[in-house]
Design an enzyme around this catalytic site. Structure first.
Site, mmCIF file in Angstrom:
data_model
loop_
_atom_site.group_PDB
_atom_site.id
_atom_site.type_symbol
_atom_site.label_atom_id
_atom_site.label_comp_id
_atom_site.label_asym_id
_atom_site.label_seq_id
_atom_site.Cartn_x
_atom_site.Cartn_y
_atom_site.Cartn_z
ATOM 1 N N GLN A 1 0.825 -1.216 0.000
ATOM 2 C CA GLN A 1 0.000 0.000 0.000
ATOM 3 C C GLN A 1 0.855 1.259 0.000
ATOM 4 O O GLN A 1 0.515 2.251 -0.620
ATOM 5 C CB GLN A 1 -0.881 0.049 1.258
ATOM 6 N N PRO B 1 -5.098 -6.692 5.073
ATOM 7 C CA PRO B 1 -5.684 -7.502 3.993
ATOM 8 C C PRO B 1 -4.845 -8.768 3.799
ATOM 9 O O PRO B 1 -3.626 -8.725 3.974
ATOM 10 C CB PRO B 1 -5.557 -6.604 2.756
ATOM 11 N N TYR C 1 -13.029 -2.705 3.101
ATOM 12 C CA TYR C 1 -11.560 -2.742 3.110
ATOM 13 C C TYR C 1 -10.966 -2.065 1.902
ATOM 14 O O TYR C 1 -9.823 -1.646 1.913
ATOM 15 C CB TYR C 1 -11.070 -4.191 3.194
ATOM 16 N N LEU C 2 -11.756 -1.989 0.823
ATOM 17 C CA LEU C 2 -11.256 -1.340 -0.386
ATOM 18 C C LEU C 2 -11.329 0.173 -0.257
ATOM 19 O O LEU C 2 -10.464 0.877 -0.774
ATOM 20 C CB LEU C 2 -12.086 -1.814 -1.578
ATOM 21 N N GLN C 3 -12.369 0.644 0.440
ATOM 22 C CA GLN C 3 -12.584 2.092 0.616
ATOM 23 C C GLN C 3 -11.295 2.872 0.799
ATOM 24 O O GLN C 3 -10.929 3.723 -0.003
ATOM 25 C CB GLN C 3 -13.363 2.351 1.909
ATOM 26 N N ASP C 4 -10.600 2.606 1.902
ATOM 27 C CA ASP C 4 -9.458 3.459 2.249
ATOM 28 C C ASP C 4 -8.285 3.249 1.308
ATOM 29 O O ASP C 4 -7.481 4.145 1.102
ATOM 30 C CB ASP C 4 -9.030 3.235 3.705
ATOM 31 N N GLN C 5 -8.201 2.053 0.694
ATOM 32 C CA GLN C 5 -7.070 1.784 -0.200
ATOM 33 C C GLN C 5 -7.192 2.559 -1.513
ATOM 34 O O GLN C 5 -6.209 2.753 -2.212
ATOM 35 C CB GLN C 5 -6.964 0.283 -0.491
ATOM 36 N N HIS D 1 -10.472 4.384 8.850
ATOM 37 C CA HIS D 1 -9.308 4.356 7.954
ATOM 38 C C HIS D 1 -9.537 5.259 6.740
ATOM 39 O O HIS D 1 -8.633 5.954 6.284
ATOM 40 C CB HIS D 1 -9.031 2.923 7.466
#
Length: 366
Positions: free
Chosen positions: A104, A131, A294-298, A320
């Site tokens: 990341q 993740p 979990y995808l949101q912040d990435q 996050h």
């Protein structure tokens, strides 16, 4: 290159490693000298942990930068970036620290490097509080590539808590700039599939039990789809240590991907691990968003760098994500808005639209 130092308070909001990852990646990309204070101030073990240190050192090497205060337990660092160069970069947490979190921090920098990069990341591939590598390969990769780049993710060795010992090689070429994305139309769920794994000394029956329990749990709510969860025994030469876990993915008619995952721990029975992953997936499908929690912040850092307006529909906005937005605004000067979704079908759901006017970062090397 060096202007005034940007001051970051590492204790606010998420208050952990994520602030370091987002702020150092943006510092590297934008050539902003950075000071981060109160690093992980509220955590049970404050300051830098081995995995944070290895991430920082990789970013330093990525841009021939200078790094001060970088040692285990340190609560303040100074980072002065120079020009981003590609090539081979290695980061080894020497623990079960997550290779996915190392990725990341380094991936945005590799996109704006002068030449292709090979990131050799060592640590945990399937670790708690991060993740799993399967999520990275099966969900993060196809979605993030919508920004207009591709990467190759080669899992050489899987590593688990507490030993780590995993290795993943990421290969990618730089881009001129990133395209904005629009992920607001979820469509309907068309497929559900996954993998339940055991590694090391754990019996194969554990994988079968996790898969079966997950399938039973999903069937209660989604009756009309075949749920294909493969039990897998990781080959001895591709897994270091012992571990078990499961990831389940739902794919929709518009190409959205959602996941639920769980890792086995000592004394937790296999059914419980399977059910936890299934319930996480179902919860991610209920909120009406087009990306999972979990995808949101990435995605935030890529939205901030893209040229144009990106929009994603999410469920409840996570801490996050709020943290990533805060630092993308502070450091990159991108503009974000978060609003409740106004679609009729979302009236009863907790769905939000995150919109970003990206800064249109261009690669000076290309």
């Amino acid at each position: 290159m060096a202007g005034p130092r940007v001051e970051v308070d590492g204790s606010i909001m998420e208050g952990g490693g994520q602030i370091l990852r987002v702020s150092t990646a943006l510092s590297c990309l934008l050539g902003l000298p950075l000071r981060v204070q109160k690093i992980r101030a509220g955590r049970s073990t404050p300051g830098l942990r081995p995995q944070h240190l290895s991430g920082l050192e990789m970013i330093r090497d990525f841009c021939d930068g200078q790094l001060e205060g970088a040692e285990i337990g340190s609560t303040e660092i100074m980072f002065t970036p120079e020009k981003i160069k590609g090539g081979v970069h290695t980061a080894d947490t020497k623990t079960a620290g997550s290779v996915c979190l190392l990725m990341q921090v380094s991936m945005p920098c590799a996109l704006f490097a002068a030449c292709p990069s090979e990131l050799r990341l060592k640590g945990g591939t399937n670790a708690e509080m991060a993740p799993q590598i399967d999520y990275t390969a099966m969900v993060f990769k196809p979605i993030v590539e919508k920004f207009g780049f591709t990467f190759n993710c080669d899992i050489k060795m899987r590593g688990y808590y507490p030993k780590g010992g995993g290795e993943v090689i990421i290969r990618m070429s730089p881009v001129k700039q990133l395209n904005p994305i629009n992920l607001t139309d979820r469509g309907s769920v068309t497929k559900i599939y996954g993998r339940a794994f055991v590694a090391g000394v754990l019996p194969f029956k554990v994988a079968k039990d996790m898969a079966a329990a997950a399938v039973r749990c999903i069937r209660k709510e989604i009756r009309d789809l075949y749920v294909n969860i493969q039990p897998v025994q990781e080959p001895k030469d591709q897994a270091f240590g012992n571990g078990n876990g499961i990831i389940i993915i739902a794919e929709t008619s518009t190409g959205c991907l959602f996941a639920g995952s769980s890792l086995g721990k000592r004394g937790v029975n296999a059914d419980k691990v399977g059910i936890e992953a299934a319930e996480m997936l179902l919860a991610n499908l209920r909120h009406g968003g087009a990306v999972d929690e979990y995808l949101q912040d990435q995605l935030i850092i890529f939205m901030a760098l893209a040229s144009g307006i990106s929009r994603i529909k999410t469920g409840p906005v996570t801490l996050h994500t709020q943290t990533a937005i805060h630092f993308a605004e502070q450091l990159a000067k991108a503009k974000f808005t978060v609003k409740k979704s106004e679609d009729e079908e979302d009236a009863s759901k907790d769905a939000y639209i995150i919109e970003c006017q990206g800064i249109g970062m261009t690669n000076p090397n290309l």
